[in-house]
Design a protein around this motif. Sequence first.
Motif, PDB file in Angstrom:
ATOM      1  N   ARG A   1     -80.875 -11.438  45.324  1.00 12.83           N
ATOM      2  CA  ARG A   1     -81.337 -10.052  45.426  1.00 12.83           C
ATOM      3  C   ARG A   1     -81.093  -9.519  46.841  1.00 12.83           C
ATOM      4  O   ARG A   1     -80.687  -8.383  47.014  1.00 12.83           O
ATOM      5  CB  ARG A   1     -82.802  -9.955  45.042  1.00 12.83           C
ATOM      6  CG  ARG A   1     -82.984 -10.152  43.546  1.00 12.83           C
ATOM      7  CD  ARG A   1     -84.385  -9.931  43.098  1.00 12.83           C
ATOM      8  NE  ARG A   1     -84.509  -9.104  41.913  1.00 12.83           N
ATOM      9  CZ  ARG A   1     -83.917  -9.302  40.763  1.00 12.83           C
ATOM     10  NH1 ARG A   1     -83.080 -10.281  40.602  1.00 12.83           N
ATOM     11  NH2 ARG A   1     -84.122  -8.501  39.739  1.00 12.83           N
TER      12      ARG A   1
ATOM     13  N   PHE B   1     -89.536  -7.028  43.681  1.00 11.42           N
ATOM     14  CA  PHE B   1     -89.340  -8.113  42.727  1.00 11.42           C
ATOM     15  C   PHE B   1     -90.288  -9.254  43.066  1.00 11.42           C
ATOM     16  O   PHE B   1     -90.351  -9.692  44.218  1.00 11.42           O
ATOM     17  CB  PHE B   1     -87.897  -8.623  42.749  1.00 11.42           C
ATOM     18  CG  PHE B   1     -87.628  -9.697  41.736  1.00 11.42           C
ATOM     19  CD1 PHE B   1     -87.344  -9.373  40.424  1.00 11.42           C
ATOM     20  CD2 PHE B   1     -87.687 -11.036  42.092  1.00 11.42           C
ATOM     21  CE1 PHE B   1     -87.115 -10.363  39.476  1.00 11.42           C
ATOM     22  CE2 PHE B   1     -87.461 -12.035  41.162  1.00 11.42           C
ATOM     23  CZ  PHE B   1     -87.177 -11.698  39.846  1.00 11.42           C
TER      24      PHE B   1
ATOM     25  N   GLU C   1     -86.131  -1.741  45.495  1.00  8.44           N
ATOM     26  CA  GLU C   1     -86.501  -2.834  44.601  1.00  8.44           C
ATOM     27  C   GLU C   1     -87.766  -3.523  45.086  1.00  8.44           C
ATOM     28  O   GLU C   1     -87.930  -3.782  46.280  1.00  8.44           O
ATOM     29  CB  GLU C   1     -85.373  -3.869  44.523  1.00  8.44           C
ATOM     30  CG  GLU C   1     -85.676  -5.018  43.609  1.00  8.44           C
ATOM     31  CD  GLU C   1     -84.522  -6.010  43.454  1.00  8.44           C
ATOM     32  OE1 GLU C   1     -84.720  -7.008  42.741  1.00  8.44           O
ATOM     33  OE2 GLU C   1     -83.441  -5.806  44.040  1.00  8.44           O
TER      34      GLU C   1
ATOM     35  N   ARG D   1     -96.224 -13.609  39.137  1.00 11.20           N
ATOM     36  CA  ARG D   1     -96.603 -12.319  38.561  1.00 11.20           C
ATOM     37  C   ARG D   1     -98.033 -12.339  38.048  1.00 11.20           C
ATOM     38  O   ARG D   1     -98.565 -13.369  37.660  1.00 11.20           O
ATOM     39  CB  ARG D   1     -95.639 -11.942  37.436  1.00 11.20           C
ATOM     40  CG  ARG D   1     -94.257 -11.644  37.979  1.00 11.20           C
ATOM     41  CD  ARG D   1     -93.283 -11.243  36.917  1.00 11.20           C
ATOM     42  NE  ARG D   1     -91.959 -11.104  37.523  1.00 11.20           N
ATOM     43  CZ  ARG D   1     -90.833 -11.147  36.842  1.00 11.20           C
ATOM     44  NH1 ARG D   1     -90.848 -11.294  35.531  1.00 11.20           N
ATOM     45  NH2 ARG D   1     -89.682 -11.010  37.474  1.00 11.20           N
TER      46      ARG D   1
ATOM     47  N   SER E   1     -86.872  -1.578  35.227  1.00 12.95           N
ATOM     48  CA  SER E   1     -87.046  -3.021  35.303  1.00 12.95           C
ATOM     49  C   SER E   1     -85.712  -3.707  35.559  1.00 12.95           C
ATOM     50  O   SER E   1     -84.702  -3.363  34.946  1.00 12.95           O
ATOM     51  CB  SER E   1     -87.654  -3.547  34.002  1.00 12.95           C
ATOM     52  OG  SER E   1     -87.764  -4.942  34.068  1.00 12.95           O
ATOM     53  N   LEU E   2     -85.739  -4.679  36.444  1.00 11.90           N
ATOM     54  CA  LEU E   2     -84.560  -5.496  36.695  1.00 11.90           C
ATOM     55  C   LEU E   2     -84.688  -6.842  36.002  1.00 11.90           C
ATOM     56  O   LEU E   2     -83.849  -7.711  36.157  1.00 11.90           O
ATOM     57  CB  LEU E   2     -84.372  -5.671  38.208  1.00 11.90           C
ATOM     58  CG  LEU E   2     -84.178  -4.358  38.965  1.00 11.90           C
ATOM     59  CD1 LEU E   2     -84.183  -4.595  40.461  1.00 11.90           C
ATOM     60  CD2 LEU E   2     -82.907  -3.658  38.533  1.00 11.90           C
ATOM     61  N   ASP E   3     -85.775  -6.983  35.230  1.00 13.38           N
ATOM     62  CA  ASP E   3     -86.037  -8.209  34.463  1.00 13.38           C
ATOM     63  C   ASP E   3     -86.609  -7.775  33.110  1.00 13.38           C
ATOM     64  O   ASP E   3     -87.760  -8.023  32.788  1.00 13.38           O
ATOM     65  CB  ASP E   3     -87.018  -9.104  35.225  1.00 13.38           C
ATOM     66  CG  ASP E   3     -87.162 -10.479  34.603  1.00 13.38           C
ATOM     67  OD1 ASP E   3     -86.476 -10.763  33.598  1.00 13.38           O
ATOM     68  OD2 ASP E   3     -87.968 -11.278  35.120  1.00 13.38           O
ATOM     69  N   ARG E   4     -85.784  -7.093  32.312  1.00 15.26           N
ATOM     70  CA  ARG E   4     -86.258  -6.456  31.075  1.00 15.26           C
ATOM     71  C   ARG E   4     -86.772  -7.432  30.028  1.00 15.26           C
ATOM     72  O   ARG E   4     -87.488  -7.039  29.123  1.00 15.26           O
ATOM     73  CB  ARG E   4     -85.148  -5.582  30.495  1.00 15.26           C
ATOM     74  CG  ARG E   4     -84.943  -4.344  31.351  1.00 15.26           C
ATOM     75  CD  ARG E   4     -84.233  -3.242  30.609  1.00 15.26           C
ATOM     76  NE  ARG E   4     -84.251  -2.052  31.433  1.00 15.26           N
ATOM     77  CZ  ARG E   4     -83.214  -1.609  32.116  1.00 15.26           C
ATOM     78  NH1 ARG E   4     -82.077  -2.265  32.088  1.00 15.26           N
ATOM     79  NH2 ARG E   4     -83.325  -0.510  32.831  1.00 15.26           N
ATOM     80  N   GLU E   5     -86.407  -8.698  30.144  1.00 14.57           N
ATOM     81  CA  GLU E   5     -86.937  -9.684  29.196  1.00 14.57           C
ATOM     82  C   GLU E   5     -88.435  -9.886  29.404  1.00 14.57           C
ATOM     83  O   GLU E   5     -89.144 -10.247  28.480  1.00 14.57           O
ATOM     84  CB  GLU E   5     -86.215 -11.027  29.364  1.00 14.57           C
ATOM     85  CG  GLU E   5     -84.767 -10.990  28.924  1.00 14.57           C
ATOM     86  CD  GLU E   5     -84.086 -12.331  29.142  1.00 14.57           C
ATOM     87  OE1 GLU E   5     -84.786 -13.355  29.295  1.00 14.57           O
ATOM     88  OE2 GLU E   5     -82.848 -12.351  29.165  1.00 14.57           O
ATOM     89  N   LYS E   6     -88.904  -9.665  30.610  1.00 12.24           N
ATOM     90  CA  LYS E   6     -90.307  -9.931  30.932  1.00 12.24           C
ATOM     91  C   LYS E   6     -91.112  -8.670  31.254  1.00 12.24           C
ATOM     92  O   LYS E   6     -92.315  -8.653  31.064  1.00 12.24           O
ATOM     93  CB  LYS E   6     -90.391 -10.897  32.105  1.00 12.24           C
ATOM     94  CG  LYS E   6     -89.640 -12.191  31.865  1.00 12.24           C
ATOM     95  CD  LYS E   6     -90.388 -13.345  32.418  1.00 12.24           C
ATOM     96  CE  LYS E   6     -89.702 -14.653  32.368  1.00 12.24           C
ATOM     97  NZ  LYS E   6     -89.206 -15.239  31.294  1.00 12.24           N
TER      98      LYS E   6
ATOM     99  N   ILE F   1     -82.926 -17.002  43.469  1.00 11.12           N
ATOM    100  CA  ILE F   1     -83.102 -15.683  42.847  1.00 11.12           C
ATOM    101  C   ILE F   1     -83.341 -14.625  43.917  1.00 11.12           C
ATOM    102  O   ILE F   1     -82.716 -13.556  43.908  1.00 11.12           O
ATOM    103  CB  ILE F   1     -84.264 -15.712  41.828  1.00 11.12           C
ATOM    104  CG1 ILE F   1     -83.921 -16.644  40.669  1.00 11.12           C
ATOM    105  CG2 ILE F   1     -84.588 -14.309  41.324  1.00 11.12           C
ATOM    106  CD1 ILE F   1     -85.097 -16.960  39.749  1.00 11.12           C
TER     107      ILE F   1
ATOM    108  N   PRO G   1     -91.283 -14.777  38.584  1.00 15.10           N
ATOM    109  CA  PRO G   1     -92.124 -14.862  37.385  1.00 15.10           C
ATOM    110  C   PRO G   1     -93.387 -15.710  37.557  1.00 15.10           C
ATOM    111  O   PRO G   1     -94.456 -15.339  37.066  1.00 15.10           O
ATOM    112  CB  PRO G   1     -91.194 -15.461  36.331  1.00 15.10           C
ATOM    113  CG  PRO G   1     -89.829 -15.038  36.761  1.00 15.10           C
ATOM    114  CD  PRO G   1     -89.870 -15.036  38.271  1.00 15.10           C
TER     115      PRO G   1
END
Length: 135
Positions: free
Chosen positions: A20, A60, A58, A66, A96-101, A16, A63
């Motif tokens: 990036r 990042f 960015e 975090r 956000s580059l991780d909009r699900e979280k 990941i 997860p």
Amino acid sequence: MNMSKIDDPNDVKNNILRDRAVRNRGGMQEFLAMVDGAECGFLAFGDWSHYSLGFIHEIFVLPEFRGLGFGASLLSYAEQLAVRLGCTCVRLEARSLDREKVSDEFLTSWYLRNGYVPRSDEKGQMEKCFVRMET
């Protein structure tokens, strides 16, 4: 947390974070954050010091890392880098580059708590300016 400049994205072990780093090539300085030997985060920073400006492209954090303060450490590192380069302001887009979280609203609130203010002339951009101490 330790920071190291990324010279070759292929040296980044985490897929990941490597992706990036590959995506951000071109005019950015990229840094890898590590804690206890594990890669945990990524920073892409634009050096526009000829305009007294740094730009955070960015931040990042993986997860699983975090909520432990690593994002704040990456932000602080970017700000310190900007000051060392002679910048008086740091700008960014709170997206956000991780909009699900992580939502854009959460990021905006987080940056506000860290001293950033919305720019009136650029929708979505925020900045933090520093007072230069004369020696």
